[in-house]
Design a protein around this motif. Structure first.
Motif, PDB file in Angstrom:
ATOM      1  N   SER A 138       0.828  -1.196   0.000  1.00 18.67           N
ATOM      2  CA  SER A 138       0.000   0.000   0.000  1.00 18.67           C
ATOM      3  C   SER A 138       0.860   1.242   0.000  1.00 18.67           C
ATOM      4  O   SER A 138       0.482   2.267  -0.532  1.00 18.67           O
ATOM      5  N   GLY A 139       2.054   1.173   0.603  1.00 15.23           N
ATOM      6  CA  GLY A 139       2.934   2.330   0.566  1.00 15.23           C
ATOM      7  C   GLY A 139       3.124   2.949   1.934  1.00 15.23           C
ATOM      8  O   GLY A 139       4.244   3.124   2.356  1.00 15.23           O
ATOM      9  N   PHE A 140       2.067   3.252   2.647  1.00 16.10           N
ATOM     10  CA  PHE A 140       2.237   3.953   3.916  1.00 16.10           C
ATOM     11  C   PHE A 140       2.752   3.021   4.994  1.00 16.10           C
ATOM     12  O   PHE A 140       2.487   1.828   4.997  1.00 16.10           O
ATOM     13  N   GLY A 141       3.525   3.580   5.888  1.00 18.72           N
ATOM     14  CA  GLY A 141       4.054   2.782   6.994  1.00 18.72           C
ATOM     15  C   GLY A 141       5.291   2.025   6.571  1.00 18.72           C
ATOM     16  O   GLY A 141       5.701   2.044   5.410  1.00 18.72           O
ATOM     17  N   LEU A 142       5.898   1.337   7.538  1.00  9.71           N
ATOM     18  CA  LEU A 142       7.108   0.584   7.238  1.00  9.71           C
ATOM     19  C   LEU A 142       6.801  -0.532   6.258  1.00  9.71           C
ATOM     20  O   LEU A 142       5.742  -1.150   6.338  1.00  9.71           O
TER      21      LEU A 142
END
Lengths: 271, 596
Positions: free
Chosen positions: A26-30
């Motif tokens: 998804s992209g967001f976060g680690l």
């Protein structure tokens, strides 16, 4: 047209499922952690997020109250700082220094000595996979020692932008660079290390999950730095052995004693 | 006149002001004019650096798409940015902003304007050296501009200029050479300035202006000057070695396949660069800290909380600043013990920094706040510096650096400190001292609009960078989306770019305001002390001050933050007492409190 597009998407999804490649994240976060020790980095990051947020909220709340309530109508108190207020300041700073800085320092020392920079223990294990990686503008060359266990011999397996390792075994990589500084970065394994011309640097990690991950160059190395992307494939041990014996056989057949350029490897550096 | 004053008068006699145009406006030795020259030169390059930033943001939002309006003009062809051009854009963005925009505004402008005025001197210790410093700086700016017109374009090795990429191995071509030369020349300019600042503060403080009565602004600028004098020569020598490598075939920094007979050591460059480079971030933030320390107290109408604590914390940061630089090099394969030492000092430097921030908050606490534009900028700076400082904790730690090093998280962090805090600190100073410089006031409404665009813009843009870096997006990528694991960040990058465009557009409130007040006829005259504050430049001379600054060199009797003292109010009816003001009745009630 539309039906064809759906069909294409389904084919891609099917191929991906079959190859075991992870879907785009998804992209967001680690990014997903595929390593054995990466959780140590993540937990420190999460601790620091919590601690800094708390500090920010506490100090910010005091400031906000002052901004709202101590305005023009509020008579200013004439004080250059009392013993009590200086005590509050020093107490707060001291508490943060001990709790946050102290926690970070001790945990990091342990992490670095026991895990991330502990090359000696990886060197001792019998199942350790040793790889030499040579960086150049703008690709990663990898070299496996082959059955004889020695580098720079006719049975070395050599790949380009394609590093494969077995799951669950320690991996030791020695890095070199021919031209400028590059940095071997494995975001999904929470490790990176610079490749410096004229030096051999080291990196160690252990994969926990089978799959395909990206090798990124983290150090600006020229106009095409952004394309210096490799793939790290984590395989089940038996598939890794099969793959290695295939590449070794190919390398033997392709070996050319005249080609000195191809023998860029070096004698493995021990501690 | 006291004997001490007479001595200083004798040392600094009044000279007649220059009358010719060249001597007055161009080759001036008046520190106030040189300050204005630095301001114009710095703001011009702030615009250049800002435009370069917009190009980077365009690239990350819409890679491969032609840049509207400017694209065809700048790059020809379709007007899209190519990878070789892109590396020049981010390299020169960093260098222009640091050395040629923020440094001249924060240090060149405020150092020159404020040191003599705030310590009660007639000019700098070496006025002519001051003029040479400015014109050397102009030469370095011309070298930067010239680099854009060379065959292979400007420098492309990143602002850190890491060797061997910055040698002929990675960036052949005149552009990189010109930029390295420009850094060397600007270093010479900064060194001249630093020597001058240090000497002036030591030798020319007015009688009674003890070190513990110096305004915090002067403390910040003075400590900065000391760091400059110590570390700019290191950068200068590194630049010189690099120029030798590039032009005369030496190999100080070349190794690997391109090296002959073993070559040199690329890591040497990093040591030389960062032993300057880390103090450099304090060079850029200490003047802002000082300005904040004073302005928060002035507009809270309350003495600075624990003045001595802030001063010693700033001194401690200055001392420690050179002992932390290795945290930029954790990933180079340095000895673990060395890495741990650098981590320890990095964590330690957070302690005095926190003291400074907590003192700001306690200065505002229980005050009587006036929300004029300088105060808004000062409070905004506290906020962004808080974010910048706290995100530094992540990066000073080796474990977290394994993941975060060279990601956009680093970019977000240092932009919050070096870009947001330094630039907003500089704007705090510009809005606050503009009336003193030009004798007129800036428009408050335009100023507040400018503040909100700047504050929200900087926070959102650099916040977006922190988020992107946390997700693993690396810095300096022509097309970040080559990597599949950050495909999902396209939206984030686009939004960050929209905020950046709004931030850039918001600066036109400042441009309009600035030009209207400098050249317009309708701007209201400021009066000697429009903000009703205490320091010498406001209480002991006019706006703008005469060529010789003070008709008589003042005798300082108290510290810089004497606000809301009930005794002073009883005697004068005002809530402040000037640093050199003798209160009616002669008994010095404010002295006791003024020892701060």
């Amino acid at each position: 047209m539309r039906r064809r597009r759906i069909f294409a998407a389904a084919t891609v999804a099917l191929a991906r499922a079959a190859s075991g490649a992870p879907a785009p994240e998804s992209g967001f976060g680690l990014p997903r952690d595929a390593s054995v020790d990466g959780a140590r980095v993540d937990s420190l990051i999460h601790f620091t997020i919590a601690a800094t947020t708390l500090m920010f909220v506490v100090v910010g709340a005091v400031l906000l109250v002052a901004l709202v309530r101590h305005r023009r109508g509020h008579p200013a108190v004439h004080s250059h700082g009392s013993k009590a207020s200086i005590g509050v300041a020093l107490g707060f700073v001291g508490l943060v220094a001990l709790a946050v800085d102290g926690y970070l320092f001790t945990h990091t020392i342990i992490d670095m000595r026991r895990f991330f920079w502990n090359f000696a223990s990886a060197e001792e294990r019998a199942d350790t996979v040793r790889i030499e990686v040579q960086a150049h503008q703008w690709a990663w060359q990898a070299r496996y020692p082959g059955p004889d266990g020695k580098f720079n011999t006719p049975d070395d397996a050599v790949t380009l932008n394609d590093v494969r390792v077995p799951v669950g075994a320690p991996v030791l990589i020695q890095l070199a660079s021919v031209d400028v500084i590059h940095s071997f970065n494995l975001p999904h394994f929470r490790v990176k290390r610079d490749a410096v011309p004229g030096e051999i640097t080291k990196l160690t990690f252990q994969a926990r999950e089978v799959g395909e991950y990206e090798i990124a160059c983290a150090q600006h190395c020229g106009p095409n730095h952004y394309k210096m992307r490799g793939v790290l494939t984590v395989l089940p041990p038996e598939r890794y052995r099969d793959w290695l014996s295939t590449v070794v056989a190919d390398a033997r057949r392709a070996y050319d004693p005249e080609d000195a350029e191809a023998r860029w490897g070096w004698e493995w550096r021990r501690e | 006149m006291t004997p001490a004053q007479a001595l200083m008068e004798e040392a600094q006699p009044i000279h007649p002001p220059p009358t010719s145009f060249w001597r007055k406006y161009v080759f001036s030795i008046d520190h106030k004019m040189i300050a204005k020259q630095f301001l114009w030169a710095g703001l011009l390059f702030l615009l250049v650096g800002g435009l370069l930033a917009m190009l980077i943001r365009w690239q990350w939002a819409f890679p491969y798409r032609p840049v509207p309006v400017l694209g065809k003009l700048l790059f020809g062809g379709t007007g899209a940015i190519g990878p070789a051009t892109y590396q020049q854009i981010f390299t020169t963005h960093g260098l222009v902003m640091i050395f040629f925009a923020v440094t001249p505004v924060l240090i060149g402008t405020f150092g020159n304007l404020l040191i003599p005025l705030m310590i009660g001197a007639r000019d700098m210790a070496f006025p002519r050296l001051n003029m040479y410093s400015f014109w050397t700086f102009v030469l370095s700016q011309l070298l930067v501009l010239a680099s854009f017109f060379t065959d292979l374009g400007s420098a492309g090795a990143g602002w850190t200029t890491y060797a061997p990429l910055s040698t002929n191995v990675g960036t052949p071509g005149m552009g990189q050479t010109l930029i390295v030369a420009a850094v060397f020349v600007t270093g010479a300019s900064s060194t001249m300035g630093a020597v001058n600042y240090i000497t002036t503060v030591i030798r020319l403080r007015a009688p009674g202006m003890t070190y513990m009565r110096l305004p915090l602004t002067i403390w910040g600028i003075w400590l900065t000057a000391i760091l400059n004098a110590l570390f700019i020569p290191v950068l200068g020598s590194a630049a010189l070695l690099l120029l030798l490598d590039r032009n005369f075939g030496t190999q100080f920094f070349v190794a690997g396949a391109s090296a002959v007979n073993g070559g040199g050591d690329p890591i040497l460059w990093q040591h030389l660069f960062w032993i300057f480079g880390h103090p450099e971030v304090y060079i850029m933030i200490l003047p802002a800290w000082g300005i904040l320390g004073d302005v928060l107290s002035f507009f809270a109408r309350k003495p600075h909380h624990w003045y001595r604590g802030t001063v010693w914390a700033m001194v401690l940061v200055t001392v420690l600043s050179a002992m932390v630089y290795g945290h930029h090099m954790f990933m180079t394969g340095m000895s673990p013990l060395l890495g741990e030492g650098f981590m320890l000092f990095t964590l330690l430097i957070s302690i005095p920094s926190m003291v400074v921030v907590v003192n700001w908050v306690l200065t505002v606490w229980q005050g009587s706040l006036r929300y004029d534009t300088p105060m808004l900028f000062a409070l905004g700076t506290v906020f962004v510096f808080g974010v910048g400082g706290l995100t530094g904790l992540f990066l000073g730690d080796i474990s977290m650096d394994l993941y975060l090093h060279d990601t956009m998280f680093v970019v977000g962090h240092f932009h919050f400190t070096m870009a947001a805090a330094s630039v907003m600190g500089a704007f705090t100073g510009i809005y606050f001292w503009f009336p003193k410089m030009f004798g007129r006031r800036l428009d408050e409404r335009l100023g507040k609009a400018h503040f909100w665009f700047t504050f929200l813009g900087l926070t959102l843009v650099f916040g977006g960078q922190l988020l992107a870096g946390y997700a693993g997006q690396q810095r300096r990528l022509f097309d970040p989306f080559q990597y599949t694991f950050i495909q999902g960040l396209r939206g984030l990058n686009q939004w960050t770019s929209y905020f950046a465009f709004a931030l850039f557009a918001g600066q036109f409130f400042f441009v309009v305001n600035f030009f209207k007040s400098v050249f317009g006829r309708r701007a209201a005259p400021a009066g000697a002390n429009p903000w009703q504050v205490t320091t010498l430049e406001w209480t002991a001379t006019s706006s703008p001050p005469p060529f010789h600054n003070f008709d008589r060199i003042p005798e300082v009797v108290r510290g810089p933050h004497e606000f809301s003292n009930p005794e002073v109010r009883r005697l004068t009816g005002r809530d402040f007492a000037g640093q050199a003001e003798l209160l009616p009745g002669g008994g010095e009630p404010a002295m006791a409190a003024g020892k701060s």
